[in-house]
Write a protein that holds these residues in place. Structure first.
Motif, PDB file in Angstrom:
ATOM      1  N   ARG A 114     -10.823 -21.462  40.954  1.00 19.15           N
ATOM      2  CA  ARG A 114     -11.939 -21.004  41.208  1.00 19.15           C
ATOM      3  C   ARG A 114     -13.006 -21.835  41.912  1.00 19.15           C
ATOM      4  O   ARG A 114     -13.080 -23.301  41.705  1.00 19.15           O
ATOM      5  CB  ARG A 114     -12.285 -20.619  39.926  1.00 19.15           C
ATOM      6  CG  ARG A 114     -11.477 -19.408  39.209  1.00 19.15           C
ATOM      7  CD  ARG A 114     -12.169 -18.878  37.964  1.00 19.15           C
ATOM      8  NE  ARG A 114     -11.256 -17.884  37.496  1.00 19.15           N
ATOM      9  CZ  ARG A 114     -10.993 -17.535  35.983  1.00 19.15           C
ATOM     10  NH1 ARG A 114     -11.796 -17.969  35.434  1.00 19.15           N
ATOM     11  NH2 ARG A 114      -9.999 -16.563  35.845  1.00 19.15           N
ATOM     12  N   ALA A 161     -17.366 -12.391  37.639  1.00 13.64           N
ATOM     13  CA  ALA A 161     -16.781 -11.456  38.331  1.00 13.64           C
ATOM     14  C   ALA A 161     -18.106 -10.606  38.867  1.00 13.64           C
ATOM     15  O   ALA A 161     -18.176 -10.171  40.218  1.00 13.64           O
ATOM     16  CB  ALA A 161     -16.059 -10.618  37.629  1.00 13.64           C
ATOM     17  N   GLY A 168     -11.797 -15.647  45.614  1.00 15.19           N
ATOM     18  CA  GLY A 168     -12.177 -14.416  45.078  1.00 15.19           C
ATOM     19  C   GLY A 168     -12.842 -13.740  46.388  1.00 15.19           C
ATOM     20  O   GLY A 168     -12.446 -12.352  46.589  1.00 15.19           O
TER      21      GLY A 168
END
Length: 158
Positions: free
Chosen positions: A94, A129, A99
């Motif tokens: 991450r 998210a 993403g």
């Protein structure tokens, strides 16, 4: 440091492990405790991933420096709309741009299917998210279904 995003069968070994990790995280966060192997197996049984293949969808695996690190699915709803699902980046990866690249990959797949808009749902506790979707041009919209676990709905015109 390089990401690659490629369509891959949802049942491939790497995709299968990513799907397990995805479910373990979202279930564990929801329940406030780690999900058991049995719970993960149950959650993955008949979860609809079999529709994430052309012409009804696509499953994408993201690899960072060649290692499976992320996944996302796309499900064609009708001639104009597809749903983005199972967006997941392993915690160690991450913050490296994976993403956004996943979203770009599934949006490209949606365009190839002739879809004009994508939509998705998520939960209150998946704050990262929601931030990812907003950062990449998804806007919050009224609910388009009433399924369990959905608390926020987003859409993006392609």
């Amino acid at each position: 440091m390089t990401w690659t995003m490629t369509p891959e069968p949802f049942g491939s070994p790497d995709a299968g492990l990513l799907r397990r990790d995805y479910y373990a995280e979202v279930a564990g966060r929801y329940w406030g405790r780690p999900a058991t192997a049995e719970e993960i197996d149950e959650g993955l049984t008949d979860d609809g991933a079999d529709r994430l293949v052309p012409p009804t969808g696509q499953f994408v695996v993201g690899r960072f420096e060649g290692k499976p690190a992320a996944c996302a699915g796309l499900l064609v709803v009708d001639a104009d709309i597809a749903e983005v699902t199972r967006v997941f980046v392993r915690p160690a990866y991450r913050g490296t741009g994976g993403g956004g690249l996943l979203l770009t990959a599934v949006e490209s797949a949606a365009r190839a299917f002739g879809v004009r808009a994508v939509r998705l749902d998520t939960r209150n506790d998946l704050v990262e998210a929601r931030g990812l979707y907003a950062k990449h041009g998804y806007r919050e919209v009224p609910a388009f279904h009433r399924r369990q676990y959905a608390e926020h709905w987003f859409a993006k015109e392609l």
